[in-house]
Motif scaffolding. Structure first.
Motif, PDB file in Angstrom:
ATOM      1  N   ASN A   1       0.817  -1.219   0.000  1.00  0.00           N
ATOM      2  CA  ASN A   1       0.000   0.000   0.000  1.00  0.00           C
ATOM      3  C   ASN A   1       0.843   1.257   0.000  1.00  0.00           C
ATOM      4  O   ASN A   1       1.835   1.351   0.725  1.00  0.00           O
ATOM      5  CB  ASN A   1      -0.883   0.036   1.252  1.00  0.00           C
TER       6      ASN A   1
ATOM      7  N   PHE B   1       0.336   5.748  -0.262  1.00  0.00           N
ATOM      8  CA  PHE B   1      -0.648   6.809  -0.073  1.00  0.00           C
ATOM      9  C   PHE B   1      -0.027   8.170  -0.375  1.00  0.00           C
ATOM     10  O   PHE B   1       1.164   8.390  -0.125  1.00  0.00           O
ATOM     11  CB  PHE B   1      -1.105   6.850   1.399  1.00  0.00           C
TER      12      PHE B   1
ATOM     13  N   PHE C   1      -4.711   6.626  -3.017  1.00  0.00           N
ATOM     14  CA  PHE C   1      -3.901   5.539  -2.509  1.00  0.00           C
ATOM     15  C   PHE C   1      -3.897   4.386  -3.495  1.00  0.00           C
ATOM     16  O   PHE C   1      -4.727   4.310  -4.409  1.00  0.00           O
ATOM     17  CB  PHE C   1      -4.334   5.105  -1.108  1.00  0.00           C
TER      18      PHE C   1
ATOM     19  N   TYR D   1      -3.152   0.045  -3.588  1.00  0.00           N
ATOM     20  CA  TYR D   1      -2.926  -1.170  -2.806  1.00  0.00           C
ATOM     21  C   TYR D   1      -2.249  -2.259  -3.622  1.00  0.00           C
ATOM     22  O   TYR D   1      -2.092  -3.389  -3.173  1.00  0.00           O
ATOM     23  CB  TYR D   1      -4.234  -1.680  -2.185  1.00  0.00           C
TER      24      TYR D   1
ATOM     25  N   SER E   1       2.426   1.189   3.626  1.00  0.00           N
ATOM     26  CA  SER E   1       2.145   0.200   4.669  1.00  0.00           C
ATOM     27  C   SER E   1       2.005  -1.163   4.020  1.00  0.00           C
ATOM     28  O   SER E   1       1.766  -1.273   2.815  1.00  0.00           O
ATOM     29  CB  SER E   1       0.859   0.558   5.429  1.00  0.00           C
TER      30      SER E   1
ATOM     31  N   SER F   1       0.118  -5.097   3.932  1.00  0.00           N
ATOM     32  CA  SER F   1      -1.272  -5.550   4.005  1.00  0.00           C
ATOM     33  C   SER F   1      -1.452  -6.768   4.883  1.00  0.00           C
ATOM     34  O   SER F   1      -2.547  -7.289   4.979  1.00  0.00           O
ATOM     35  CB  SER F   1      -1.783  -5.888   2.598  1.00  0.00           C
TER      36      SER F   1
ATOM     37  N   GLY G   1      -2.006  -8.841   8.191  1.00  0.00           N
ATOM     38  CA  GLY G   1      -2.535  -8.583   9.519  1.00  0.00           C
ATOM     39  C   GLY G   1      -3.542  -7.462   9.565  1.00  0.00           C
ATOM     40  O   GLY G   1      -4.307  -7.247   8.623  1.00  0.00           O
ATOM     41  N   TYR G   2      -3.486  -6.694  10.622  1.00  0.00           N
ATOM     42  CA  TYR G   2      -4.560  -5.787  10.989  1.00  0.00           C
ATOM     43  C   TYR G   2      -3.973  -4.491  11.526  1.00  0.00           C
ATOM     44  O   TYR G   2      -3.057  -4.509  12.304  1.00  0.00           O
ATOM     45  CB  TYR G   2      -5.370  -6.503  12.068  1.00  0.00           C
ATOM     46  N   GLY G   3      -4.538  -3.389  11.084  1.00  0.00           N
ATOM     47  CA  GLY G   3      -4.113  -2.112  11.638  1.00  0.00           C
ATOM     48  C   GLY G   3      -2.651  -1.821  11.391  1.00  0.00           C
ATOM     49  O   GLY G   3      -1.881  -1.598  12.319  1.00  0.00           O
ATOM     50  N   ASN G   4      -2.250  -1.809  10.154  1.00  0.00           N
ATOM     51  CA  ASN G   4      -0.832  -1.696   9.855  1.00  0.00           C
ATOM     52  C   ASN G   4      -0.328  -0.272   9.864  1.00  0.00           C
ATOM     53  O   ASN G   4      -0.950   0.637   9.338  1.00  0.00           O
ATOM     54  CB  ASN G   4      -0.560  -2.334   8.501  1.00  0.00           C
ATOM     55  N   GLU G   5       0.854  -0.111  10.441  1.00  0.00           N
ATOM     56  CA  GLU G   5       1.481   1.194  10.554  1.00  0.00           C
ATOM     57  C   GLU G   5       1.773   1.784   9.191  1.00  0.00           C
ATOM     58  O   GLU G   5       2.254   1.092   8.291  1.00  0.00           O
ATOM     59  CB  GLU G   5       2.776   1.059  11.343  1.00  0.00           C
ATOM     60  N   GLN G   6       1.479   3.060   9.042  1.00  0.00           N
ATOM     61  CA  GLN G   6       1.882   3.781   7.837  1.00  0.00           C
ATOM     62  C   GLN G   6       3.199   4.491   8.125  1.00  0.00           C
ATOM     63  O   GLN G   6       3.338   5.165   9.144  1.00  0.00           O
ATOM     64  CB  GLN G   6       0.807   4.786   7.415  1.00  0.00           C
TER      65      GLN G   6
ATOM     66  N   PHE H   1       5.816   7.298   6.875  1.00  0.00           N
ATOM     67  CA  PHE H   1       5.748   8.520   6.084  1.00  0.00           C
ATOM     68  C   PHE H   1       7.130   8.971   5.617  1.00  0.00           C
ATOM     69  O   PHE H   1       8.134   8.796   6.316  1.00  0.00           O
ATOM     70  CB  PHE H   1       5.132   9.655   6.907  1.00  0.00           C
TER      71      PHE H   1
END
Lengths: 115, 114
Positions: free
Chosen positions: B31, B33, B48, B50, B94, B96, B98-103, B105
């Motif tokens: 991903n 952005f 964004f 993916y 970031s 993909s 798992g869950y709630g992945n850190e972005q 910058f």
């Protein structure tokens, strides 16, 4: 349409004090709530994050409090230090559906910790 | 050490020019952005992606387009720059899994359109 409302816009705290930043969201599909910290001249960086299955998460001096029924969450910085002076953004993300963890950010809080 | 790099820290362009902002990540993230950051408005998502060659509009896509020909590179294009596009532009990436992945910058590009 702002889906994550953040307050205050700016905050001045004395060294050693507690800094509190609040956020409220509308979208009940949100289920991941990170906080990002940004220093001048840098991009934001993940500070701490919480999922709605817990009401509080603590990492060192930083604590997230989460109130699912009120759709609110807040960042508490204990024993605030001048090095904490930065801009803080809350954010929220819906359940991952393969679309890439799209985050909706709050408008930011500029924190200044004075000696 | 993870890294997101942006091609320029500061850029000055004239109204009507075509502007390219480049972003490269070295973390093999799926991903990517593009955000713009304005005082009092926070970070607003422009586009964004993916996957390679895939893109989706964010909250403020008008006046912008993007390109992702390679996994590590995501370009933001201003087809005809206008003064209201003067802003700080931030790229992030970031994964993909798992869950709630850190972005993660990049440092940002401050674009001024005169």
């Amino acid at each position: 349409q702002q889906q994550v409302k953040q307050s205050p816009q700016s905050l001045i705290v004395q060294k050693g004090g507690i800094s509190i930043i609040n956020c409220a969201y509308e979208n009940t599909a949100f289920d991941y709530f990170p906080w990002y910290q940004q220093f001048p001249g840098k991009g934001p960086a993940l500070l701490i994050a919480i999922r709605p299955d817990v009401s509080e998460k603590k990492e060192g001096r930083f604590t997230i409090s989460f109130n699912k029924s009120a759709k609110q969450f807040s960042l508490h910085i204990m024993d605030s230090q001048p090095g904490d002076s930065a801009t803080y953004f809350c954010a929220a993300s819906p359940i991952l559906t393969g679309g890439g963890n799209k985050l909706t950010f709050g408008t930011g809080t500029q924190l200044k910790v004075e000696l | 050490d993870v890294k997101v790099t942006q091609s320029s820290r500061y850029l000055v362009k004239r109204t009507g020019e075509k502007v390219f902002l480049e972003c490269v990540q070295d973390m093999d993230h799926e991903n990517m952005f593009w955000y713009r950051q304005d005082p009092g408005l926070g970070l607003r998502l422009i586009y964004f992606s993916y996957d390679v060659k895939m893109k989706e509009k964010g909250d403020i896509p008008e006046g912008y387009s993007v390109s992702r020909e390679k996994k590590e590179r995501f370009s933001l294009i201003l087809e005809s720059a206008s003064t209201n596009q003067t802003s700080m532009y931030l790229c992030a990436s970031s994964n993909s899994e798992g869950y709630g992945n850190e972005q993660y910058f990049g440092p940002g590009t401050r674009l001024t359109v005169t």
